[in-house]
Write a protein that holds these residues in place. Structure first.
Motif: not given
Length: 395
Positions: A209-215
């Motif tokens: 969770e919390g991988t907004d940049v990569q996603d």
């Protein structure tokens, strides 16, 4: 997001007509060069002659490893390492797509390895030895091998296709000229684009969770592939379409979208068994498998991720998450089919005969049973392979 290291030192020379820089690059490492290439396409497009002219003018002592297979075989790796040892090669120059570069990576390490090359492959990512320096000239947008430290090698005698890698296998310099992909035919262009999409999808669908940049990076790269592959199929010499596919391929698997998101990939272990037993085109196998894996993996616990994939990659307007997710899966399936990719296993000569054996090896040779986005045991792998026997509908 979890802790990670990101230190990718490959010198990328991107753009038109950069080969004049090749001598200066090679001279960093020495004069004895092993040029590695595949079935001869680089000769048909004139790239071989251009490279050899540069090497001749530079006074390089050149040796060749030709005929690298689309799924590079351990016998070819052994042959290359033998040449390197016998001729005291200083630097390897791989000219081709991911298969050629993968082969060259393992040749580079096998030359320094005290043992058989397949034993090195069996170490997977644990190899700690040395390697010859590697320079690459890319001719196919697909695997991202030009800017990562991994390689996949096949052993047809044992029906194994395994990933291996080490920091020492990372290319020192890679030349990325989109013009070198103009001659890639429609089938391989589509298959390469499916491979890029699969790398992005495998990193996107993780539990972390919390991988907004990569996603967000993954979503943007997927949209770029979706846009530019049809253009390249219709206009093979469209520079911008080819350039965007090439750069998307490189960024999809250099750690940018996957670091900080641990866990096993799902579709690649299953596809490696298809091409280990049947030697099919890797990207085609991934395209066939991925929508069926998605359907198997879609449930109340995973629906949010699949809905985001539908909304952010495919611009699906449906607001109900489960319905949106199914539409997104269908759009991926339809996209691959529209690109001319066969979407069932019988179309590529595969039936259910080896499914049980392939399922066992997929589980044995990976951690998909414990670490995948949705854990897959042998029964699950067989179910997904079986779903690939017929046309599918997901909405």
């Amino acid at each position: 997001m979890e802790n990670f290291d990101f230190h990718v030192t490959t010198d990328i020379r991107f753009g038109k007509d950069r080969l004049a820089e090749l001598p200066e690059v090679l001279n960093q490492f020495g004069k004895k060069v092993l040029i590695v290439y595949g079935g001869g396409s680089i000769k048909k497009i004139g790239l071989y002659d251009k490279v050899m002219e540069q090497l001749k003018a530079n006074g390089n002592d050149v040796f060749e490893l030709a005929g690298v297979e689309p799924n590079p075989r351990i016998e070819t790796v052994r042959r290359g390492a033998e040449i390197c040892r016998k001729e005291n090669i200083d630097v390897i120059l791989a000219v081709g797509g991911g298969s050629t570069i993968d082969c060259a990576k393992v040749v580079a390490a096998a030359t320094k390895f005290d043992g058989d090359a397949w034993d090195l492959v069996l170490q997977r990512r644990k190899y700690q030895g040395g390697a010859l320096p590697l320079v690459t000239i890319l001719t196919l947008a697909a695997t991202g091998s030009e800017m990562n430290s991994g390689a996949v090698i096949s052993n047809l005698s044992t029906h194994q296709k395994l990933g291996t890698g080490s920091k020492v296998m990372l290319p020192k310099v890679s030349f990325l000229d989109p013009q070198n992909t103009f001659s890639v035919n429609k089938y391989q262009t589509a298959a390469g684009s499916a491979d890029i999409m699969s790398h992005l999808i495998e990193n996107y669908f993780k539990r972390t969770e919390g991988t907004d940049v990569q996603d967000s990076v993954s979503e943007g790269l997927m949209r770029s592939v979706i846009k530019n592959c049809p253009i390249a199929l219709k206009y093979p010499d469209d520079y911008d379409a080819r350039a965007n596919l090439m750069w998307a391929s490189t960024l999809a698997l250099n750690g940018l979208t996957g670091n900080g998101k641990p866990g096993a990939w799902s579709c690649h272990p299953m596809e490696h068994e298809l091409s280990a037993f049947y030697d099919i085109t890797h990207g085609v196998g991934l395209a066939i498998l991925t929508p069926r894996w998605m359907e198997y993996s879609l449930n109340d616990d995973t629906v949010d991720k699949f809905a985001n994939f539908a909304w952010n990659v495919w611009n699906v307007e449906e607001k109900v998450p489960m319905l949106a997710a199914r539409i997104g899966i269908q759009k991926l399936y339809d996209y691959f089919k529209a690109c001319g990719i066969p979407m069932t296993l019988p179309e590529v000569g595969i039936n259910e005969e080896k499914f049980e054996e392939m399922a066992k090896q997929a589980v044995d040779h990976s951690t998909i049973k414990t670490d995948a986005f949705v854990p897959l045991d042998e029964a699950a792998v067989k179910e997904i392979h079986t779903a690939c026997l017929t046309e599918s509908s997901f909405e």
